[in-house]
Enzyme design. Sequence first.
Site, PDB file in Angstrom:
ATOM      1  N   ARG A 118       3.274  -1.818  51.603  1.00  0.00           N
ATOM      2  CA  ARG A 118       4.147  -3.006  51.594  1.00  0.00           C
ATOM      3  C   ARG A 118       4.045  -3.627  50.208  1.00  0.00           C
ATOM      4  O   ARG A 118       2.951  -3.938  49.738  1.00  0.00           O
ATOM      5  CB  ARG A 118       3.662  -3.987  52.668  1.00  0.00           C
ATOM      6  CG  ARG A 118       4.307  -5.375  52.628  1.00  0.00           C
ATOM      7  CD  ARG A 118       5.758  -5.321  53.043  1.00  0.00           C
ATOM      8  NE  ARG A 118       6.262  -6.631  53.438  1.00  0.00           N
ATOM      9  CZ  ARG A 118       6.666  -7.579  52.591  1.00  0.00           C
ATOM     10  NH1 ARG A 118       6.580  -7.383  51.289  1.00  0.00           N
ATOM     11  NH2 ARG A 118       7.141  -8.722  53.059  1.00  0.00           N
ATOM     12  N   GLU A 148      15.824  -7.851  55.562  1.00  0.00           N
ATOM     13  CA  GLU A 148      15.660  -6.873  56.632  1.00  0.00           C
ATOM     14  C   GLU A 148      16.869  -5.934  56.635  1.00  0.00           C
ATOM     15  O   GLU A 148      17.960  -6.285  56.171  1.00  0.00           O
ATOM     16  CB  GLU A 148      15.563  -7.580  57.984  1.00  0.00           C
ATOM     17  CG  GLU A 148      14.389  -8.547  58.098  1.00  0.00           C
ATOM     18  CD  GLU A 148      13.050  -7.830  58.069  1.00  0.00           C
ATOM     19  OE1 GLU A 148      12.958  -6.688  58.570  1.00  0.00           O
ATOM     20  OE2 GLU A 148      12.079  -8.423  57.557  1.00  0.00           O
ATOM     21  N   ARG A 175      -1.268  -1.974  56.933  1.00  0.00           N
ATOM     22  CA  ARG A 175      -0.576  -1.413  55.784  1.00  0.00           C
ATOM     23  C   ARG A 175      -1.251  -1.865  54.493  1.00  0.00           C
ATOM     24  O   ARG A 175      -1.800  -2.971  54.436  1.00  0.00           O
ATOM     25  CB  ARG A 175       0.886  -1.860  55.746  1.00  0.00           C
ATOM     26  CG  ARG A 175       1.746  -1.408  56.891  1.00  0.00           C
ATOM     27  CD  ARG A 175       3.153  -1.962  56.768  1.00  0.00           C
ATOM     28  NE  ARG A 175       3.172  -3.422  56.743  1.00  0.00           N
ATOM     29  CZ  ARG A 175       4.271  -4.161  56.724  1.00  0.00           C
ATOM     30  NH1 ARG A 175       5.460  -3.577  56.696  1.00  0.00           N
ATOM     31  NH2 ARG A 175       4.213  -5.480  56.719  1.00  0.00           N
TER      32      ARG A 175
END
Length: 217
Positions: free
Chosen positions: A100, A108, A142
């Site tokens: 990320r 999004e 992540r």
Amino acid sequence: MNMSNILAKWKYWLLCVAFVLTLFKGCVPDRWLLPVLSWVGEAHEGVHTAKNFVDGKPQRQSKKRWAEAKLGTYQGEVKTVHDGDTVHILDVNGHMHKVRLANIDAPELNQAYGEASRNALAKRIEYQHVEIKVVAIDQYKREVGQIRLNHADINLWMVMQGYAWHYNTIAKKQQNKFDFNLYQQSQLQAQQNRLGLWHNARAVAPWQFRQQKKTVN
């Protein structure tokens, strides 16, 4: 000499080449060395698969080997771009990382300009060899990292081009004062020049969009 033996020798020599190349790490620029190492790794995997086929061994479905998320710096190839701030990277040891991008928040995919943001990032770094500095591990396990391509800060580039917001509430905890101000000024300039998502003067930040979706659901 049968084909199986020939392929076995190829596997051996490819491993030798990989070993010799690692000895040059630090002496040869990564932008030259990493692509060769990646090619050798893919060639070895191909020869291994061919040997198994010749030997009549059943072909196993390849599985991605995911690296354990941890802080630090490493190099690898960007294999896929999921959206404007999430990518999958294959490191030189053959392990996959889900990264990320730190300190930014891209639209999004189901949000206005989401696909454009992803496509811009993919065009810039997909299949490129990059350096990743992992600064945090998020709640989804992540790696949260800064990506550099030929020393260029890709996270900052996304903000400069109007493809992402500076995620200032998070960045305040992760960035030093100089970098924080640089990202803020870059976003302001992109907004003033109406670049990317800033074509819409009322663009909704991703964190607001996600909150609105939760409220509706």
